[in-house]
Design a protein around this motif. Structure first.
Motif, PDB file in Angstrom:
ATOM      1  N   TYR A 174      23.953 -36.243  24.678  1.00 57.02           N
ATOM      2  CA  TYR A 174      24.458 -37.039  25.801  1.00 57.02           C
ATOM      3  C   TYR A 174      23.551 -36.910  27.018  1.00 57.02           C
ATOM      4  CZ  TYR A 174      28.147 -39.568  28.339  1.00 57.02           C
ATOM      5  OH  TYR A 174      28.868 -40.516  29.044  1.00 57.02           O
ATOM      6  N   VAL A 175      22.295 -36.564  26.769  1.00 54.57           N
ATOM      7  CA  VAL A 175      21.322 -36.404  27.848  1.00 54.57           C
ATOM      8  C   VAL A 175      20.255 -37.483  27.715  1.00 54.57           C
ATOM      9  CG1 VAL A 175      19.631 -34.882  28.934  1.00 54.57           C
ATOM     10  CG2 VAL A 175      21.682 -33.904  27.859  1.00 54.57           C
ATOM     11  N   THR A 176      20.171 -38.355  28.702  1.00 58.26           N
ATOM     12  CA  THR A 176      19.114 -39.368  28.708  1.00 58.26           C
ATOM     13  C   THR A 176      18.794 -39.765  30.139  1.00 58.26           C
ATOM     14  OG1 THR A 176      18.356 -41.419  27.658  1.00 58.26           O
ATOM     15  CG2 THR A 176      20.609 -41.421  28.544  1.00 58.26           C
ATOM     16  N   GLY A 177      17.567 -40.221  30.346  1.00 54.97           N
ATOM     17  CA  GLY A 177      17.136 -40.625  31.683  1.00 54.97           C
ATOM     18  C   GLY A 177      16.880 -39.468  32.627  1.00 54.97           C
ATOM     19  N   GLN A 178      16.733 -38.264  32.084  1.00 50.47           N
ATOM     20  CA  GLN A 178      16.597 -37.084  32.943  1.00 50.47           C
ATOM     21  C   GLN A 178      15.140 -36.643  33.079  1.00 50.47           C
ATOM     22  OE1 GLN A 178      19.385 -36.050  34.679  1.00 50.47           O
ATOM     23  NE2 GLN A 178      19.966 -37.980  33.695  1.00 50.47           N
ATOM     24  N   ILE A 179      14.818 -36.160  34.259  1.00 47.84           N
ATOM     25  CA  ILE A 179      13.491 -35.633  34.561  1.00 47.84           C
ATOM     26  C   ILE A 179      13.652 -34.139  34.795  1.00 47.84           C
ATOM     27  CG2 ILE A 179      11.444 -35.899  35.988  1.00 47.84           C
ATOM     28  CD1 ILE A 179      12.486 -38.499  34.533  1.00 47.84           C
ATOM     29  N   ILE A 180      13.143 -33.347  33.887  1.00 48.04           N
ATOM     30  CA  ILE A 180      13.357 -31.899  33.942  1.00 48.04           C
ATOM     31  C   ILE A 180      12.043 -31.192  34.257  1.00 48.04           C
ATOM     32  CG2 ILE A 180      14.080 -29.863  32.645  1.00 48.04           C
ATOM     33  CD1 ILE A 180      15.893 -31.691  31.017  1.00 48.04           C
ATOM     34  N   ALA A 181      12.010 -30.526  35.393  1.00 48.16           N
ATOM     35  CA  ALA A 181      10.840 -29.742  35.769  1.00 48.16           C
ATOM     36  C   ALA A 181      10.970 -28.351  35.166  1.00 48.16           C
ATOM     37  CB  ALA A 181      10.719 -29.655  37.289  1.00 48.16           C
ATOM     38  N   SER A 182      10.110 -28.056  34.226  1.00 45.05           N
ATOM     39  CA  SER A 182      10.058 -26.719  33.641  1.00 45.05           C
ATOM     40  C   SER A 182       8.898 -26.006  34.330  1.00 45.05           C
ATOM     41  CB  SER A 182       9.838 -26.817  32.121  1.00 45.05           C
ATOM     42  OG  SER A 182       9.878 -25.544  31.527  1.00 45.05           O
ATOM     43  N   ASP A 183       9.209 -25.410  35.480  1.00 51.08           N
ATOM     44  CA  ASP A 183       8.132 -25.013  36.388  1.00 51.08           C
ATOM     45  C   ASP A 183       8.392 -23.724  37.153  1.00 51.08           C
ATOM     46  OD1 ASP A 183      10.164 -25.796  38.085  1.00 51.08           O
ATOM     47  OD2 ASP A 183       8.906 -27.054  39.354  1.00 51.08           O
ATOM     48  N   GLY A 184       9.381 -22.957  36.746  1.00 53.84           N
ATOM     49  CA  GLY A 184       9.663 -21.710  37.437  1.00 53.84           C
ATOM     50  C   GLY A 184      10.185 -21.894  38.849  1.00 53.84           C
ATOM     51  N   GLY A 185      10.605 -23.117  39.175  1.00 50.99           N
ATOM     52  CA  GLY A 185      11.107 -23.395  40.515  1.00 50.99           C
ATOM     53  C   GLY A 185      10.058 -23.927  41.474  1.00 50.99           C
ATOM     54  N   PHE A 186       8.847 -24.195  40.971  1.00 49.99           N
ATOM     55  CA  PHE A 186       7.733 -24.589  41.830  1.00 49.99           C
ATOM     56  C   PHE A 186       8.012 -25.875  42.598  1.00 49.99           C
ATOM     57  CE2 PHE A 186       3.068 -26.061  41.924  1.00 49.99           C
ATOM     58  CZ  PHE A 186       2.799 -25.379  43.091  1.00 49.99           C
ATOM     59  N   GLU A 187       8.670 -26.846  41.960  1.00 48.85           N
ATOM     60  CA  GLU A 187       8.932 -28.134  42.598  1.00 48.85           C
ATOM     61  C   GLU A 187       9.826 -27.986  43.824  1.00 48.85           C
ATOM     62  OE1 GLU A 187      10.673 -31.927  43.572  1.00 48.85           O
ATOM     63  OE2 GLU A 187      11.818 -30.336  42.586  1.00 48.85           O
ATOM     64  N   SER A 188      10.607 -26.932  43.855  1.00 52.21           N
ATOM     65  CA  SER A 188      11.550 -26.741  44.959  1.00 52.21           C
ATOM     66  C   SER A 188      10.904 -26.146  46.201  1.00 52.21           C
ATOM     67  CB  SER A 188      12.697 -25.813  44.507  1.00 52.21           C
ATOM     68  OG  SER A 188      12.220 -24.501  44.304  1.00 52.21           O
ATOM     69  N   THR A 189       9.634 -25.753  46.111  1.00 53.60           N
ATOM     70  CA  THR A 189       9.036 -24.969  47.188  1.00 53.60           C
ATOM     71  C   THR A 189       8.182 -25.745  48.160  1.00 53.60           C
ATOM     72  OG1 THR A 189       7.139 -24.339  45.818  1.00 53.60           O
ATOM     73  CG2 THR A 189       9.060 -22.881  45.776  1.00 53.60           C
ATOM     74  N   GLY A 190       8.030 -27.066  47.967  1.00 51.62           N
ATOM     75  CA  GLY A 190       7.373 -27.859  48.993  1.00 51.62           C
ATOM     76  C   GLY A 190       5.937 -28.233  48.729  1.00 51.62           C
ATOM     77  N   VAL A 191       5.095 -28.094  49.751  1.00 51.97           N
ATOM     78  CA  VAL A 191       3.751 -28.673  49.740  1.00 51.97           C
ATOM     79  C   VAL A 191       2.813 -27.915  48.808  1.00 51.97           C
ATOM     80  CG1 VAL A 191       3.997 -29.512  52.085  1.00 51.97           C
ATOM     81  CG2 VAL A 191       3.001 -27.270  51.702  1.00 51.97           C
ATOM     82  N   GLY A 192       1.663 -28.559  48.548  1.00 44.75           N
ATOM     83  CA  GLY A 192       0.658 -27.955  47.686  1.00 44.75           C
ATOM     84  C   GLY A 192       0.017 -26.721  48.302  1.00 44.75           C
ATOM     85  N   LEU A 193      -0.812 -26.070  47.515  1.00 42.69           N
ATOM     86  CA  LEU A 193      -1.391 -24.801  47.929  1.00 42.69           C
ATOM     87  C   LEU A 193      -2.777 -24.983  48.539  1.00 42.69           C
ATOM     88  CD1 LEU A 193      -0.563 -22.749  44.703  1.00 42.69           C
ATOM     89  CD2 LEU A 193       0.852 -23.101  46.720  1.00 42.69           C
ATOM     90  N   PRO A 194      -3.051 -24.310  49.642  1.00 41.23           N
ATOM     91  CA  PRO A 194      -4.386 -24.393  50.240  1.00 41.23           C
ATOM     92  C   PRO A 194      -5.511 -24.031  49.277  1.00 41.23           C
ATOM     93  CG  PRO A 194      -2.860 -23.367  51.773  1.00 41.23           C
ATOM     94  CD  PRO A 194      -2.143 -23.494  50.452  1.00 41.23           C
ATOM     95  N   ALA A 195      -5.258 -23.084  48.381  1.00 45.40           N
ATOM     96  CA  ALA A 195      -6.280 -22.631  47.439  1.00 45.40           C
ATOM     97  C   ALA A 195      -6.688 -23.713  46.447  1.00 45.40           C
ATOM     98  CB  ALA A 195      -5.775 -21.397  46.679  1.00 45.40           C
ATOM     99  N   LEU A 196      -5.895 -24.761  46.326  1.00 46.14           N
ATOM    100  CA  LEU A 196      -6.189 -25.825  45.373  1.00 46.14           C
ATOM    101  C   LEU A 196      -6.923 -27.002  46.012  1.00 46.14           C
ATOM    102  CD1 LEU A 196      -2.809 -25.976  43.423  1.00 46.14           C
ATOM    103  CD2 LEU A 196      -4.861 -24.678  42.866  1.00 46.14           C
ATOM    104  N   ARG A 197      -7.342 -26.875  47.232  1.00 43.79           N
ATOM    105  CA  ARG A 197      -7.941 -28.004  47.947  1.00 43.79           C
ATOM    106  C   ARG A 197      -9.443 -28.122  47.763  1.00 43.79           C
ATOM    107  NH1 ARG A 197      -4.318 -27.264  53.448  1.00 43.79           N
ATOM    108  NH2 ARG A 197      -2.340 -27.955  52.514  1.00 43.79           N
ATOM    109  N   THR A 198     -10.032 -27.199  47.069  1.00 43.58           N
ATOM    110  CA  THR A 198     -11.481 -27.266  46.867  1.00 43.58           C
ATOM    111  C   THR A 198     -11.812 -27.106  45.403  1.00 43.58           C
ATOM    112  OG1 THR A 198     -11.682 -24.879  47.256  1.00 43.58           O
ATOM    113  CG2 THR A 198     -11.983 -26.339  49.138  1.00 43.58           C
TER     114      THR A 198
END
Length: 250
Positions: free
Chosen positions: A226-250
């Motif tokens: 009975y699960v359809t149309g769902q977007i599941i982030a399997s990410d350790g909670g990363f999506e909940s923490t906001g903006v990207g990381l400065p270390a990834l900008r270069t």
């Protein structure tokens, strides 16, 4: 009762191979699809419940032939895992149209083509589609203009599929992995990037390929009937923490 059959693209390595192995543990047969023939044959070696299919999902003619071959070999398709993807990272100003098209051809077009080609088989089994997007499709980040945009499109494609295919009993869901401890990631992520990820992820670690596979196979199973149309982030909670990381900008 006939064994269920899963079609997994990008199955020669990483999340695709981990998902293949977990499906087999759970009693499924698997059609392993990849365009890297050497890696595919090596990955399929010893997996008695799986068969390799060498195809490029970005080429429409190959997709139609692939699905026909899989149905001929297995007689059915109960689940499709659209996992194949191209990762291309770089600044917007250096991402030319050729690079953009290459990413879209596999990540978005390939997902669309495989899903379309499998609809007839999935209608017969009232099966499941699971599209693999990325945390980069849920939150903007530097250096990911083509990759992130392609994955955001996959997320919306999943919702379209769920809305239109539910009447046939076909479920469509999307898994968005966060940072995963793959060989490739560990080879290209600097100690600074790894430390930054650990600081930003509430669970304070990378995920494993197996952990992502657990979510994928659950969504393909009757336990998620009975699960359809769902977007599941399997990410350790990363999506909940906001903006990207400065270390990834270069």
């Amino acid at each position: 009762m006939l064994e269920k059959v899963a079609l997994v693209t990008g199955a020669a390595r990483g999340i695709g191979l981990a998902t293949t192995r977990l499906f087999i543990e759970q009693g499924w047969r698997v059609a392993m699809v990849d365009r890297d023939g050497e890696a595919l044959v090596e990955a399929a070696d010893g997996l008695n419940q799986a068969s390799p299919f060498l195809y490029d999902i970005s080429i429409p003619e190959q997709v139609d032939e692939m699905v026909s071959s899989i149905v001929s070999a297995f007689g059915r398709i109960d689940a499709v895992v659209n996992n194949a993807g191209v990762a291309d990272f770089g600044p917007i100003e250096t991402t030319d149209f050729a690079r953009w098209k290459e990413v879209m051809a596999t990540n978005l077009d390939g997902t669309f083509l495989v899903s379309q080609a499998c609809l007839s088989a999935l209608k017969e089994t009232r099966g499941a589609l699971v599209n693999i997007a990325s945390i980069s499709g849920l939150r903007a980040s530097t250096l990911r203009v083509a990759y992130g945009t392609s994955k955001a499109a996959v997320i919306h494609l999943t919702k379209q599929q769920a809305a239109e295919l539910g009447e046939y009993g076909i479920r469509a869901n999307c898994v968005c992995p966060g940072p995963v401890r793959t060989k490739l990631a560990m080879a290209v992520h600097s100690p600074e990037i790894i430390a930054s990820y650990h600081d930003a992820i509430p669970l304070n670690r990378y995920g494993s390929e197996r952990e992502i596979a657990e979510v994928i196979t659950f969504l393909c199973s009757d336990r998620a009937s009975y699960v359809t149309g769902q977007i599941i982030a399997s990410d350790g909670g990363f999506e909940s923490t906001g903006v990207g990381l400065p270390a990834l900008r270069t």
